[in-house]
Design an enzyme around this catalytic site. Structure first.
Site, PDB file in Angstrom:
ATOM      1  N   ASP A  66       0.874  -1.164   0.000  1.00  0.00           N
ATOM      2  CA  ASP A  66       0.000   0.000   0.000  1.00  0.00           C
ATOM      3  C   ASP A  66       0.909   1.211   0.000  1.00  0.00           C
ATOM      4  O   ASP A  66       1.961   1.207   0.638  1.00  0.00           O
ATOM      5  CB  ASP A  66      -0.930   0.006   1.212  1.00  0.00           C
ATOM      6  CG  ASP A  66      -2.114   0.934   1.025  1.00  0.00           C
ATOM      7  OD1 ASP A  66      -2.579   1.088  -0.123  1.00  0.00           O
ATOM      8  OD2 ASP A  66      -2.580   1.509   2.017  1.00  0.00           O
ATOM      9  N   PHE A 144      -0.256   9.544  -8.764  1.00  0.00           N
ATOM     10  CA  PHE A 144       0.183  10.919  -8.537  1.00  0.00           C
ATOM     11  C   PHE A 144       1.575  11.203  -9.097  1.00  0.00           C
ATOM     12  O   PHE A 144       2.115  12.293  -8.885  1.00  0.00           O
ATOM     13  CB  PHE A 144       0.146  11.244  -7.042  1.00  0.00           C
ATOM     14  CG  PHE A 144      -1.240  11.283  -6.457  1.00  0.00           C
ATOM     15  CD1 PHE A 144      -2.176  12.197  -6.906  1.00  0.00           C
ATOM     16  CD2 PHE A 144      -1.609  10.419  -5.441  1.00  0.00           C
ATOM     17  CE1 PHE A 144      -3.461  12.252  -6.373  1.00  0.00           C
ATOM     18  CE2 PHE A 144      -2.882  10.458  -4.896  1.00  0.00           C
ATOM     19  CZ  PHE A 144      -3.811  11.375  -5.352  1.00  0.00           C
ATOM     20  N   ASP A 145       2.178  10.270  -9.823  1.00  0.00           N
ATOM     21  CA  ASP A 145       3.527  10.468 -10.364  1.00  0.00           C
ATOM     22  C   ASP A 145       3.683  11.783 -11.140  1.00  0.00           C
ATOM     23  O   ASP A 145       4.688  12.481 -10.966  1.00  0.00           O
ATOM     24  CB  ASP A 145       3.952   9.292 -11.247  1.00  0.00           C
ATOM     25  CG  ASP A 145       4.326   8.051 -10.452  1.00  0.00           C
ATOM     26  OD1 ASP A 145       4.390   8.118  -9.203  1.00  0.00           O
ATOM     27  OD2 ASP A 145       4.567   7.007 -11.085  1.00  0.00           O
TER      28      ASP A 145
END
Length: 189
Positions: A66, A144-145
């Site tokens: 996670d 979110f890269d």
């Protein structure tokens, strides 16, 4: 051949972990099982619970991972709720939240839970510090890269190979590998 189950539907995570595992002679077998994800305040709780649940079903050594984006000025939000927030708000929504905020410090964190089914999961974590970019940059990576700025580039602007040298997932996975090598008798590796 050494084989480890990776319980996830996220192909991006699988590609990253496979590339990190290959030099150690470990084959990662993806199992796209969708376990009910615990909603908790820490990544460690979420990964631990997922590993226990999956180990009871698959009865083989496995990992659950996670990860989350923790933004300092937002009190660590979205943190363990990152997947949900990305699904609902996306990168544009996070940038909108950050539009008037000067403190853009952020941390990507990864937690890997290893479980062989005969004992409690062992937890490994890694993190990388960066900032939230002012706009979406790059098409590489996932999640979110494209808004996580590391140095002068976002994770979305660098190749997977470059990301695998510095990422939060790499740090956590390297800690897992060291532990596996020290505890060969505990599992099938």
């Amino acid at each position: 051949m050494n084989n480890l189950l990776f319980i996830t539907k996220n192909e991006g995570k699988v590609r990253e972990i496979r590339e990190l595992a290959a030099p150690h002679g470990i084959t990662i077998e993806q199992v796209g099982y969708e376990y009910p994800e615990l909603q908790a305040d820490t990544l460690e709780e979420v990964a631990r619970w997922g590993a226990i649940h999956a180990a009871a079903i698959f009865r083989r050594p496995l990992i659950v991972e996670d990860s989350g984006l923790f933004i300092s000025s937002l009190g660590g939000f979205p943190g363990p709720y990152s997947a949900y927030v990305h699904k609902k708000l996306g990168n544009k929504g996070i940038l909108k939240l950050m539009s008037r905020i000067k403190d853009r410090r952020a941390t990507f964190k990864s937690v890997i839970a290893f479980c062989d089914g005969s004992s409690e999961p062992v937890i490994f974590s890694g993190s990388v510090e960066g900032e939230i970019a002012n706009k979406i940059r790059g098409k590489n990576g996932f999640g979110f890269d494209p808004i996580f700025l590391y140095g002068d580039k976002t994770f979305g602007e660098i190749s997977r190979d470059e990301k695998n040298k510095i990422s939060h997932r790499r740090v956590a996975f390297e800690r897992l590998i060291r532990w596996l090598l020290e505890h060969r008798d505990v599992q099938t590796i």
